[in-house]
Design a protein around this motif. Sequence first.
Motif, PDB file in Angstrom:
ATOM      1  N   SER A  26      53.407  51.609  18.654  1.00 17.69           N
ATOM      2  CA  SER A  26      52.940  51.278  17.305  1.00 17.69           C
ATOM      3  C   SER A  26      52.682  49.777  17.189  1.00 17.69           C
ATOM      4  O   SER A  26      53.529  48.966  17.576  1.00 17.69           O
ATOM      5  CB  SER A  26      53.989  51.680  16.256  1.00 17.69           C
ATOM      6  N   TYR A  27      51.507  49.424  16.663  1.00 18.63           N
ATOM      7  CA  TYR A  27      51.170  48.011  16.470  1.00 18.63           C
ATOM      8  C   TYR A  27      49.974  47.897  15.534  1.00 18.63           C
ATOM      9  O   TYR A  27      49.241  48.862  15.309  1.00 18.63           O
ATOM     10  CB  TYR A  27      50.876  47.318  17.803  1.00 18.63           C
ATOM     11  N   ALA A  55      47.785  51.251  15.872  1.00 19.67           N
ATOM     12  CA  ALA A  55      48.350  52.520  16.321  1.00 19.67           C
ATOM     13  C   ALA A  55      49.676  52.748  15.612  1.00 19.67           C
ATOM     14  O   ALA A  55      50.465  51.819  15.434  1.00 19.67           O
ATOM     15  CB  ALA A  55      48.561  52.497  17.833  1.00 19.67           C
ATOM     16  N   VAL A  56      49.876  53.981  15.212  1.00 16.52           N
ATOM     17  CA  VAL A  56      51.135  54.381  14.582  1.00 16.52           C
ATOM     18  C   VAL A  56      51.641  55.624  15.308  1.00 16.52           C
ATOM     19  O   VAL A  56      50.952  56.646  15.349  1.00 16.52           O
ATOM     20  CB  VAL A  56      50.949  54.687  13.081  1.00 16.52           C
ATOM     21  N   ALA A  57      52.815  55.512  15.883  1.00  8.57           N
ATOM     22  CA  ALA A  57      53.406  56.631  16.621  1.00  8.57           C
ATOM     23  C   ALA A  57      54.524  57.263  15.798  1.00  8.57           C
ATOM     24  O   ALA A  57      55.250  56.577  15.079  1.00  8.57           O
ATOM     25  CB  ALA A  57      53.955  56.147  17.949  1.00  8.57           C
ATOM     26  N   THR A  58      54.639  58.573  15.929  1.00  5.25           N
ATOM     27  CA  THR A  58      55.755  59.313  15.346  1.00  5.25           C
ATOM     28  C   THR A  58      56.296  60.262  16.409  1.00  5.25           C
ATOM     29  O   THR A  58      55.573  60.638  17.338  1.00  5.25           O
ATOM     30  CB  THR A  58      55.337  60.128  14.104  1.00  5.25           C
ATOM     31  N   VAL A 112      45.518  56.494  16.055  1.00  3.86           N
ATOM     32  CA  VAL A 112      44.888  55.247  16.465  1.00  3.86           C
ATOM     33  C   VAL A 112      43.623  55.035  15.640  1.00  3.86           C
ATOM     34  O   VAL A 112      42.784  55.931  15.517  1.00  3.86           O
ATOM     35  CB  VAL A 112      44.532  55.270  17.974  1.00  3.86           C
ATOM     36  N   THR A 113      43.513  53.828  15.103  1.00  2.55           N
ATOM     37  CA  THR A 113      42.335  53.449  14.330  1.00  2.55           C
ATOM     38  C   THR A 113      41.688  52.244  15.003  1.00  2.55           C
ATOM     39  O   THR A 113      42.364  51.252  15.277  1.00  2.55           O
ATOM     40  CB  THR A 113      42.707  53.099  12.877  1.00  2.55           C
ATOM     41  N   ILE A 114      40.375  52.342  15.258  1.00  2.00           N
ATOM     42  CA  ILE A 114      39.627  51.241  15.861  1.00  2.00           C
ATOM     43  C   ILE A 114      38.663  50.722  14.804  1.00  2.00           C
ATOM     44  O   ILE A 114      37.730  51.422  14.402  1.00  2.00           O
ATOM     45  CB  ILE A 114      38.865  51.699  17.119  1.00  2.00           C
ATOM     46  N   GLY A 115      38.930  49.494  14.372  1.00  2.00           N
ATOM     47  CA  GLY A 115      38.082  48.876  13.340  1.00  2.00           C
ATOM     48  C   GLY A 115      38.030  49.723  12.081  1.00  2.00           C
ATOM     49  O   GLY A 115      39.060  50.111  11.530  1.00  2.00           O
ATOM     50  N   PRO A 117      40.338  57.455  12.003  1.00  2.00           N
ATOM     51  CA  PRO A 117      41.468  57.501  12.941  1.00  2.00           C
ATOM     52  C   PRO A 117      41.434  58.752  13.811  1.00  2.00           C
ATOM     53  O   PRO A 117      40.934  59.793  13.392  1.00  2.00           O
ATOM     54  CB  PRO A 117      42.700  57.513  12.028  1.00  2.00           C
ATOM     55  N   THR A 118      41.932  58.612  15.020  1.00  2.00           N
ATOM     56  CA  THR A 118      42.067  59.756  15.915  1.00  2.00           C
ATOM     57  C   THR A 118      43.554  59.997  16.159  1.00  2.00           C
ATOM     58  O   THR A 118      44.329  59.053  16.309  1.00  2.00           O
ATOM     59  CB  THR A 118      41.360  59.527  17.259  1.00  2.00           C
TER      60      THR A 118
END
Length: 166
Positions: free
Chosen positions: A62-63, A106-109, A133-136, A140-141
């Motif tokens: 996650s970041y 990115a956000v992990a669970t 994950v989000t790019i710009g 999100p995917t």
Amino acid sequence: MPESRRRPLPAYVLTYGVLPALLLLLAAAGLLKWQDGSVRNAQAPATESVRAATDGTIALLSYKPDTVETDLAAARGRLTGPFLDAYTLLTHDVVIPGAKQKKISAVATVPAAASVSSTDRHAVALLFVNQLVTIGQDAPTNTASSVRVTLDKVDGRWLISQFDPV
């Protein structure tokens, strides 16, 4: 014939019936309490290591682009051994530049985790991980995966020493 003297029935029942039964019940309760404590102590490494694996995995994956360096530096504090070196190299060379340049977050669970094995100093856990994950400005995917996390207890803390996709 004179009647012989006998103890009254309640004293006899109390002395030879109730008191021994009470002592037996207390001994059984003490044994069960001791066994319960032994089982809980045996489960402690598994519980602690799964919690550390879960928290560490979330931190590793996650970041945000604005705080990626501090986010991943904090995650490195949860690692040990060769995995710490490999993670540091990967994040420095690939993840941090990519996150800043492409605005990746990115956000992990961890929806589920279980202990595979554990001792007082070494543990293995299996985790199911979801990462968004989000790019710009893109949509999100979401990816789902599972990882086998190996941990070692170092200075009283469970640290991740291996992180293997399954």
